[in-house]
Design a protein around this motif. Sequence first.
Motif, PDB file in Angstrom:
ATOM      1  N   LEU A   1       0.742  -1.127  -0.147  1.00 49.58           N
ATOM      2  CA  LEU A   1       0.035   0.051   0.161  1.00 49.58           C
ATOM      3  C   LEU A   1       0.824   1.166  -0.011  1.00 49.58           C
ATOM      4  CD1 LEU A   1      -2.978  -0.107   0.219  1.00 49.58           C
ATOM      5  CD2 LEU A   1      -2.910   0.731   2.529  1.00 49.58           C
ATOM      6  N   LEU A   2       1.938   1.360   0.846  1.00 53.54           N
ATOM      7  CA  LEU A   2       2.758   2.420   0.957  1.00 53.54           C
ATOM      8  C   LEU A   2       3.695   2.699  -0.312  1.00 53.54           C
ATOM      9  CD1 LEU A   2       3.687   2.366   4.691  1.00 53.54           C
ATOM     10  CD2 LEU A   2       2.558   4.044   3.729  1.00 53.54           C
ATOM     11  N   SER A   3       3.672   1.712  -1.017  1.00 53.83           N
ATOM     12  CA  SER A   3       4.780   1.520  -2.062  1.00 53.83           C
ATOM     13  C   SER A   3       4.121   2.301  -3.387  1.00 53.83           C
ATOM     14  CB  SER A   3       5.131  -0.088  -2.717  1.00 53.83           C
ATOM     15  OG  SER A   3       4.011  -0.775  -3.254  1.00 53.83           O
ATOM     16  N   VAL A   4       2.667   2.337  -3.165  1.00 55.95           N
ATOM     17  CA  VAL A   4       1.899   3.181  -4.396  1.00 55.95           C
ATOM     18  C   VAL A   4       2.424   4.641  -4.292  1.00 55.95           C
ATOM     19  CG1 VAL A   4      -0.260   3.815  -5.358  1.00 55.95           C
ATOM     20  CG2 VAL A   4       0.342   1.468  -4.605  1.00 55.95           C
TER      21      VAL A   4
ATOM     22  N   THR B   1      -3.602  17.673 -13.604  1.00 56.10           N
ATOM     23  CA  THR B   1      -2.464  17.932 -14.638  1.00 56.10           C
ATOM     24  C   THR B   1      -1.109  17.961 -14.043  1.00 56.10           C
ATOM     25  OG1 THR B   1      -2.698  20.244 -14.483  1.00 56.10           O
ATOM     26  CG2 THR B   1      -4.100  19.123 -16.533  1.00 56.10           C
ATOM     27  N   GLU B   2      -0.889  18.337 -12.655  1.00 53.56           N
ATOM     28  CA  GLU B   2       0.412  18.180 -12.011  1.00 53.56           C
ATOM     29  C   GLU B   2       0.571  17.027 -11.461  1.00 53.56           C
ATOM     30  OE1 GLU B   2       2.709  20.801 -11.694  1.00 53.56           O
ATOM     31  OE2 GLU B   2       1.617  21.592 -13.819  1.00 53.56           O
ATOM     32  N   PRO B   3       1.835  16.190 -11.867  1.00 56.59           N
ATOM     33  CA  PRO B   3       2.132  15.155 -10.874  1.00 56.59           C
ATOM     34  C   PRO B   3       2.430  15.402  -9.461  1.00 56.59           C
ATOM     35  CG  PRO B   3       3.625  15.435 -13.099  1.00 56.59           C
ATOM     36  CD  PRO B   3       2.737  16.669 -12.846  1.00 56.59           C
ATOM     37  N   LYS B   4       2.739  16.542  -9.043  1.00 53.21           N
ATOM     38  CA  LYS B   4       2.775  16.953  -7.556  1.00 53.21           C
ATOM     39  C   LYS B   4       1.510  16.730  -6.923  1.00 53.21           C
ATOM     40  CE  LYS B   4       6.374  19.663  -5.854  1.00 53.21           C
ATOM     41  NZ  LYS B   4       6.977  20.979  -5.600  1.00 53.21           N
ATOM     42  N   GLN B   5       0.614  17.297  -7.434  1.00 53.77           N
ATOM     43  CA  GLN B   5      -0.918  17.375  -7.102  1.00 53.77           C
ATOM     44  C   GLN B   5      -1.335  15.781  -6.799  1.00 53.77           C
ATOM     45  OE1 GLN B   5      -3.629  19.449  -9.627  1.00 53.77           O
ATOM     46  NE2 GLN B   5      -3.344  21.131  -7.954  1.00 53.77           N
ATOM     47  N   PHE B   6      -0.925  15.034  -7.881  1.00 56.01           N
ATOM     48  CA  PHE B   6      -1.418  13.560  -8.117  1.00 56.01           C
ATOM     49  C   PHE B   6      -0.656  12.841  -6.892  1.00 56.01           C
ATOM     50  CE2 PHE B   6      -1.016   9.423 -10.482  1.00 56.01           C
ATOM     51  CZ  PHE B   6      -2.328   9.143 -10.638  1.00 56.01           C
ATOM     52  N   GLY B   7       0.523  13.019  -6.709  1.00 55.39           N
ATOM     53  CA  GLY B   7       1.519  12.344  -5.759  1.00 55.39           C
ATOM     54  C   GLY B   7       0.740  12.712  -4.090  1.00 55.39           C
ATOM     55  N   ALA B   8       0.301  13.940  -4.139  1.00 63.53           N
ATOM     56  CA  ALA B   8       0.027  14.322  -2.645  1.00 63.53           C
ATOM     57  C   ALA B   8      -1.400  13.627  -2.642  1.00 63.53           C
ATOM     58  CB  ALA B   8      -0.331  15.822  -2.739  1.00 63.53           C
ATOM     59  N   VAL B   9      -2.462  13.551  -3.345  1.00 65.77           N
ATOM     60  CA  VAL B   9      -3.626  12.863  -3.261  1.00 65.77           C
ATOM     61  C   VAL B   9      -3.256  11.496  -2.869  1.00 65.77           C
ATOM     62  CG1 VAL B   9      -5.546  12.036  -4.543  1.00 65.77           C
ATOM     63  CG2 VAL B   9      -5.014  14.292  -4.852  1.00 65.77           C
ATOM     64  N   ALA B  10      -2.425  10.807  -3.460  1.00 60.42           N
ATOM     65  CA  ALA B  10      -2.057   9.442  -3.285  1.00 60.42           C
ATOM     66  C   ALA B  10      -1.526   9.247  -1.863  1.00 60.42           C
ATOM     67  CB  ALA B  10      -0.751   8.895  -4.542  1.00 60.42           C
ATOM     68  N   TRP B  11      -0.918   9.952  -1.468  1.00 59.40           N
ATOM     69  CA  TRP B  11      -0.283   9.949  -0.210  1.00 59.40           C
ATOM     70  C   TRP B  11      -1.588  10.312   1.116  1.00 59.40           C
ATOM     71  CZ3 TRP B  11       3.671   7.906   2.016  1.00 59.40           C
ATOM     72  CH2 TRP B  11       4.930   7.897   1.267  1.00 59.40           C
TER      73      TRP B  11
END
Lengths: 224, 257
Positions: free
Chosen positions: A30-33, B112-122
């Motif tokens: 999960l954390l790897s994603v 459209t920004e990978p940074k936003q995408f990464g933040a949402v994933a976290w």
Amino acid sequence: MAKQKEKMSPYYESVHRAGRVWTLGALGVLLSVPVAICLRFNAWPEMNDVFKALIKVLPIYWGTAVVEVLTYTPMLGAGGTYLAFVTGNITNLKMPCALNALENAKVRASSEEGEVVSTISIGVSAIVTTLIIAIGVLAFSPFLGKLTDPDSVFAPAFTYILPALFGALGAGYLKKHWRLAVFPVLVGVVVLFFSPTLAVGTLIFVTLVASIGGAFAMMKLKWI
Amino acid sequence: MDFKESPFMYGLAAFVIGFVVIESVFFIVKAWKRGRQLGLTKETLKNTVVSSAVFSVAPALSILTTVIVLASALGIVLPWIRLSVIGNLAYETVASESMLEVMGSSLSTPITEPKQFGAVAWVMTLGTTFALILVPIFCKGIHKKVGHVVSKNEKTSKMADVLSAAAFIGIIAAFIARAIYGKTPDGVGDAGFMSIATLVTAVVVSFLLELLCEKRDLKKLQPFAMPLAMFIAMGTAVVLNLVLPDKVTAFTWWNQM
């Protein structure tokens, strides 16, 4: 010490051992994603922003996690618990699915037979759900968007899926134990009257306590 | 190519989903073997598989809907990953919306920004990890306690049966109460005419199907009775919405027409 170990059968011991390994593995997966996304796209977010968003959701969801672990663990069995918490959608899918399987197989949840039936049920449910989502994503996403669109003819079927699901599931219990069912439903409605948007995780805790408390009282009064 | 739906993202999805499927197969095989040792018949175990598979279809479609709703902002792969592991309908939407709000965006606008995408994933991930820490620590202890209580109560097995039924009823009661008088944060599916009509249909159809199974000795229909009642209730919601005036179907306790 040795006596304490004898209390749990070797099957349960091995389920707990395997369950812990799989759950910790799932935590890693999960954390790897987000880690993989940030590494691949070189897009590490501002931790301050992430913290600001987390502060809004963590108290609710971490609180709900505590209640869910305490509530569902005794009912889903050992294997079922480890599987359900990894595969998610417990309240709206895994838990009612396991209850239905236990009812069909006519076994008690706390028995070893119940443990087996609940685990198989949750495992099958997880695989079927994964398959349907995968097929839907790969093949039917344009079509399904139209199907579930708020203006679609079929939209009410999905909007009212929970009353349909729990009405059908609750019918068997209502028939067999109607005396037990009236009080917790009434308590739930009264609580919602004062707090209509109360999160379902919290409401479950309230109705569960009301149901078990009511059952104790009825046994004391010899109503059941 | 949109980075949110790149081959890398599909590879990530395959990895996560593969893990879930392998774990599920592992526990099913383990439980099946134990079930046979305990004397459960192949028919009982097969019925469990079939009824659980049928039961899961409608809720899975509903989960797929959430994937598709979130896909407009997040692409289809991230919601797919999240709702295949640990995620749930409500959380993923709230978590992603909270993160996007902080970044001055919303779910109605594609990222459209990978940074936003990464933040949402976290945010999506960290919000749901707590249960995975709690379960390995407390699951065994809770089961030991439950086993101890049940074995004590086996002398008075009626009490154990009643309390077990009361626990199930307690969970179901919360959802029945919500269908009678609940309000959702976004106003979709609030309690009112439609929720109560769907609930009552599901209960009545369940009773009728159970009666049919008993009277006609239809053992093969039994595992399908519950999912069938659910589908019929969902179908009834569609039909009622089509045939009744809007004034009636739109009635909720908070929107009295």
